[in-house]
Design a protein around this motif. Structure first.
Motif, PDB file in Angstrom:
ATOM      1  N   ASN A 277       0.879  -1.166   0.000  1.00 32.81           N
ATOM      2  CA  ASN A 277       0.000   0.000   0.000  1.00 32.81           C
ATOM      3  C   ASN A 277       0.916   1.215   0.000  1.00 32.81           C
ATOM      4  O   ASN A 277       1.288   1.731   1.055  1.00 32.81           O
ATOM      5  CB  ASN A 277      -0.933  -0.011   1.213  1.00 32.81           C
ATOM      6  N   ALA A 278       1.315   1.666  -1.189  1.00 31.31           N
ATOM      7  CA  ALA A 278       2.403   2.625  -1.344  1.00 31.31           C
ATOM      8  C   ALA A 278       2.058   4.047  -0.914  1.00 31.31           C
ATOM      9  O   ALA A 278       2.936   4.787  -0.484  1.00 31.31           O
ATOM     10  CB  ALA A 278       2.893   2.629  -2.790  1.00 31.31           C
ATOM     11  N   LYS A 279       0.816   4.452  -1.052  1.00 32.64           N
ATOM     12  CA  LYS A 279       0.391   5.820  -0.732  1.00 32.64           C
ATOM     13  C   LYS A 279       1.315   6.848  -1.386  1.00 32.64           C
ATOM     14  O   LYS A 279       1.814   7.778  -0.734  1.00 32.64           O
ATOM     15  CB  LYS A 279       0.326   6.035   0.770  1.00 32.64           C
ATOM     16  N   LEU A 280       1.558   6.660  -2.676  1.00 33.23           N
ATOM     17  CA  LEU A 280       2.486   7.512  -3.420  1.00 33.23           C
ATOM     18  C   LEU A 280       2.049   8.971  -3.405  1.00 33.23           C
ATOM     19  O   LEU A 280       0.860   9.275  -3.392  1.00 33.23           O
ATOM     20  CB  LEU A 280       2.612   7.014  -4.862  1.00 33.23           C
ATOM     21  N   ALA A 281       3.021   9.845  -3.395  1.00 30.63           N
ATOM     22  CA  ALA A 281       2.825  11.294  -3.463  1.00 30.63           C
ATOM     23  C   ALA A 281       2.075  11.852  -2.252  1.00 30.63           C
ATOM     24  O   ALA A 281       1.437  12.886  -2.340  1.00 30.63           O
ATOM     25  CB  ALA A 281       2.130  11.693  -4.758  1.00 30.63           C
ATOM     26  N   THR A 282       2.158  11.154  -1.131  1.00 32.47           N
ATOM     27  CA  THR A 282       1.546  11.651   0.095  1.00 32.47           C
ATOM     28  C   THR A 282       2.607  11.709   1.199  1.00 32.47           C
ATOM     29  O   THR A 282       3.695  11.142   1.052  1.00 32.47           O
ATOM     30  CB  THR A 282       0.397  10.727   0.585  1.00 32.47           C
ATOM     31  N   GLU A 283       2.263  12.341   2.290  1.00 29.91           N
ATOM     32  CA  GLU A 283       3.177  12.378   3.431  1.00 29.91           C
ATOM     33  C   GLU A 283       3.372  10.993   4.037  1.00 29.91           C
ATOM     34  O   GLU A 283       4.364  10.741   4.707  1.00 29.91           O
ATOM     35  CB  GLU A 283       2.642  13.330   4.506  1.00 29.91           C
ATOM     36  N   ASP A 284       2.409  10.097   3.797  1.00 29.57           N
ATOM     37  CA  ASP A 284       2.464   8.738   4.345  1.00 29.57           C
ATOM     38  C   ASP A 284       3.034   7.724   3.353  1.00 29.57           C
ATOM     39  O   ASP A 284       2.807   6.520   3.512  1.00 29.57           O
ATOM     40  CB  ASP A 284       1.060   8.298   4.768  1.00 29.57           C
ATOM     41  N   GLU A 285       3.757   8.203   2.336  1.00 24.92           N
ATOM     42  CA  GLU A 285       4.303   7.269   1.344  1.00 24.92           C
ATOM     43  C   GLU A 285       5.138   6.190   2.041  1.00 24.92           C
ATOM     44  O   GLU A 285       5.950   6.493   2.918  1.00 24.92           O
ATOM     45  CB  GLU A 285       5.159   8.015   0.318  1.00 24.92           C
ATOM     46  N   ALA A 286       4.902   4.949   1.629  1.00 24.27           N
ATOM     47  CA  ALA A 286       5.615   3.818   2.226  1.00 24.27           C
ATOM     48  C   ALA A 286       7.117   3.968   2.019  1.00 24.27           C
ATOM     49  O   ALA A 286       7.568   4.337   0.927  1.00 24.27           O
ATOM     50  CB  ALA A 286       5.125   2.511   1.611  1.00 24.27           C
ATOM     51  N   LYS A 287       7.889   3.680   3.055  1.00 23.57           N
ATOM     52  CA  LYS A 287       9.352   3.807   2.970  1.00 23.57           C
ATOM     53  C   LYS A 287       9.950   2.846   1.952  1.00 23.57           C
ATOM     54  O   LYS A 287      11.026   3.102   1.419  1.00 23.57           O
ATOM     55  CB  LYS A 287       9.975   3.589   4.345  1.00 23.57           C
ATOM     56  N   ILE A 288       9.264   1.763   1.671  1.00 19.29           N
ATOM     57  CA  ILE A 288       9.764   0.774   0.710  1.00 19.29           C
ATOM     58  C   ILE A 288       9.247   1.020  -0.708  1.00 19.29           C
ATOM     59  O   ILE A 288       9.544   0.263  -1.619  1.00 19.29           O
ATOM     60  CB  ILE A 288       9.413  -0.660   1.151  1.00 19.29           C
ATOM     61  N   ALA A 289       8.492   2.103  -0.895  1.00 20.26           N
ATOM     62  CA  ALA A 289       7.891   2.379  -2.205  1.00 20.26           C
ATOM     63  C   ALA A 289       8.942   2.479  -3.309  1.00 20.26           C
ATOM     64  O   ALA A 289       8.787   1.863  -4.366  1.00 20.26           O
ATOM     65  CB  ALA A 289       7.055   3.654  -2.152  1.00 20.26           C
ATOM     66  N   ASP A 290      10.011   3.232  -3.084  1.00 19.85           N
ATOM     67  CA  ASP A 290      11.037   3.413  -4.123  1.00 19.85           C
ATOM     68  C   ASP A 290      11.636   2.076  -4.546  1.00 19.85           C
ATOM     69  O   ASP A 290      11.852   1.833  -5.736  1.00 19.85           O
ATOM     70  CB  ASP A 290      12.152   4.343  -3.648  1.00 19.85           C
ATOM     71  N   GLU A 291      11.896   1.218  -3.571  1.00 13.28           N
ATOM     72  CA  GLU A 291      12.470  -0.094  -3.866  1.00 13.28           C
ATOM     73  C   GLU A 291      11.555  -0.908  -4.780  1.00 13.28           C
ATOM     74  O   GLU A 291      12.008  -1.515  -5.745  1.00 13.28           O
ATOM     75  CB  GLU A 291      12.695  -0.836  -2.544  1.00 13.28           C
ATOM     76  N   TYR A 292      10.265  -0.897  -4.500  1.00 15.57           N
ATOM     77  CA  TYR A 292       9.331  -1.685  -5.302  1.00 15.57           C
ATOM     78  C   TYR A 292       9.005  -1.032  -6.640  1.00 15.57           C
ATOM     79  O   TYR A 292       8.754  -1.724  -7.623  1.00 15.57           O
ATOM     80  CB  TYR A 292       8.064  -1.999  -4.500  1.00 15.57           C
ATOM     81  N   ILE A 293       9.027   0.283  -6.693  1.00 13.68           N
ATOM     82  CA  ILE A 293       8.850   0.965  -7.979  1.00 13.68           C
ATOM     83  C   ILE A 293      10.000   0.585  -8.906  1.00 13.68           C
ATOM     84  O   ILE A 293       9.789   0.210 -10.062  1.00 13.68           O
ATOM     85  CB  ILE A 293       8.777   2.495  -7.793  1.00 13.68           C
ATOM     86  N   GLU A 294      11.221   0.680  -8.415  1.00  8.85           N
ATOM     87  CA  GLU A 294      12.374   0.310  -9.235  1.00  8.85           C
ATOM     88  C   GLU A 294      12.315  -1.165  -9.641  1.00  8.85           C
ATOM     89  O   GLU A 294      12.571  -1.509 -10.797  1.00  8.85           O
ATOM     90  CB  GLU A 294      13.683   0.593  -8.502  1.00  8.85           C
ATOM     91  N   LYS A 295      11.965  -2.030  -8.709  1.00  5.89           N
ATOM     92  CA  LYS A 295      11.868  -3.462  -9.001  1.00  5.89           C
ATOM     93  C   LYS A 295      10.850  -3.715 -10.116  1.00  5.89           C
ATOM     94  O   LYS A 295      11.115  -4.482 -11.052  1.00  5.89           O
ATOM     95  CB  LYS A 295      11.459  -4.217  -7.727  1.00  5.89           C
TER      96      LYS A 295
END
Length: 172
Positions: free
Chosen positions: A66-84
Motif C-alpha cells: 500500500n504505497a500511498k504515493l505522493a503523500t506524506e504517508d508514502e511507504a518507505k519501501i515504495a522506491d524499492e518496489y517501484i524500481e523493481k
C-alpha cells in the motif's frame, strides 16, 4: 511482429491528451517515455511518465504494497518496489543485447510520477540497433498503451506499445 507506425502529429495529440488529463480522473491507460541520446554524456537519458493511481494499483496487486504515493504517508519501501517493477517491465537492448540502466529516481507532477533512468557509456561506433520493450502496467490493464519517443543523432522514432506488441526497434 506487427509494427505500429505513428506520425509525429498523432504522437503530439496523444501527448496533449495525456498532459491535459492531469486534473481529472483518467479513463484511458497510457504512459509516455522519452529516450534522448546525449552526445555530451554518451548516454541515453530516459524519462517515463506514469499515472500514480495506476502504479499504486499494480504495486498493491503484485507485491501487496500500500504505497500511498505522493503523500506524506508514502511507504518507505515504495522506491524499492517501484524500481523493481520498472526493471521487470522496461528493458533496452543495444545491438540485440539487454543493456543495464541506472534508475536515478522519481518525482511527482500532479497525478503523474516521472521516473528518471539512464544508460551510460554507450559506444556509438558499434551501435546498429536499439530495441525498447515496455510492458509497464500491461499486466494489470488490458487497454494500457506505452508510448515511447526515441531520439538519436537527428533520428526520431515513436512507438505505441501494447500488451500484444510490446517492443519497438530503431535500426541505425
Amino acid at each position: 511482429m506487427m509494427k505500429f507506425k505513428i506520425t509525429q502529429n498523432i504522437a503530439i495529440l496523444f501527448l496533449a491528451v495525456f498532459l491535459l488529463s492531469f486534473t481529472t480522473a483518467h479513463k484511458f491507460y497510457v504512459s509516455v517515455t522519452n529516450m534522448v541520446y546525449s552526445e555530451k554524456n554518451t548516454s541515453f537519458q530516459i524519462t517515463s511518465r506514469i499515472f500514480i493511481d495506476d502504479l499504486e494499483e499494480v504495486l498493491k496487486e503484485r507485491y501487496g504494497i500500500n504505497a500511498k504515493l505522493a503523500t506524506e504517508d508514502e511507504a518507505k519501501i515504495a522506491d524499492e518496489y517501484i524500481e523493481k517493477y520498472i526493471r521487470a517491465k522496461f528493458t533496452i537492448e543495444l545491438n540485440g543485447e539487454i543493456t543495464d540502466y541506472d534508475f536515478l529516481g522519481k518525482e511527482y507532477d500532479n497525478d503523474v510520477m516521472i521516473c528518471y533512468m539512464e544508460v551510460t557509456n554507450i559506444d556509438i561506433s558499434d551501435l546498429k540497433s536499439i530495441t525498447v520493450q515496455n510492458e509497464i502496467l500491461t499486466d494489470l490493464f488490458e487497454e494500457q498503451q506505452n508510448i515511447v519517443h526515441l531520439k538519436w543523432k537527428g533520428k526520431k522514432k515513436s512507438f505505441v506499445l501494447i500488451k500484444e506488441n510490446n517492443k519497438g526497434m530503431l535500426n541505425l
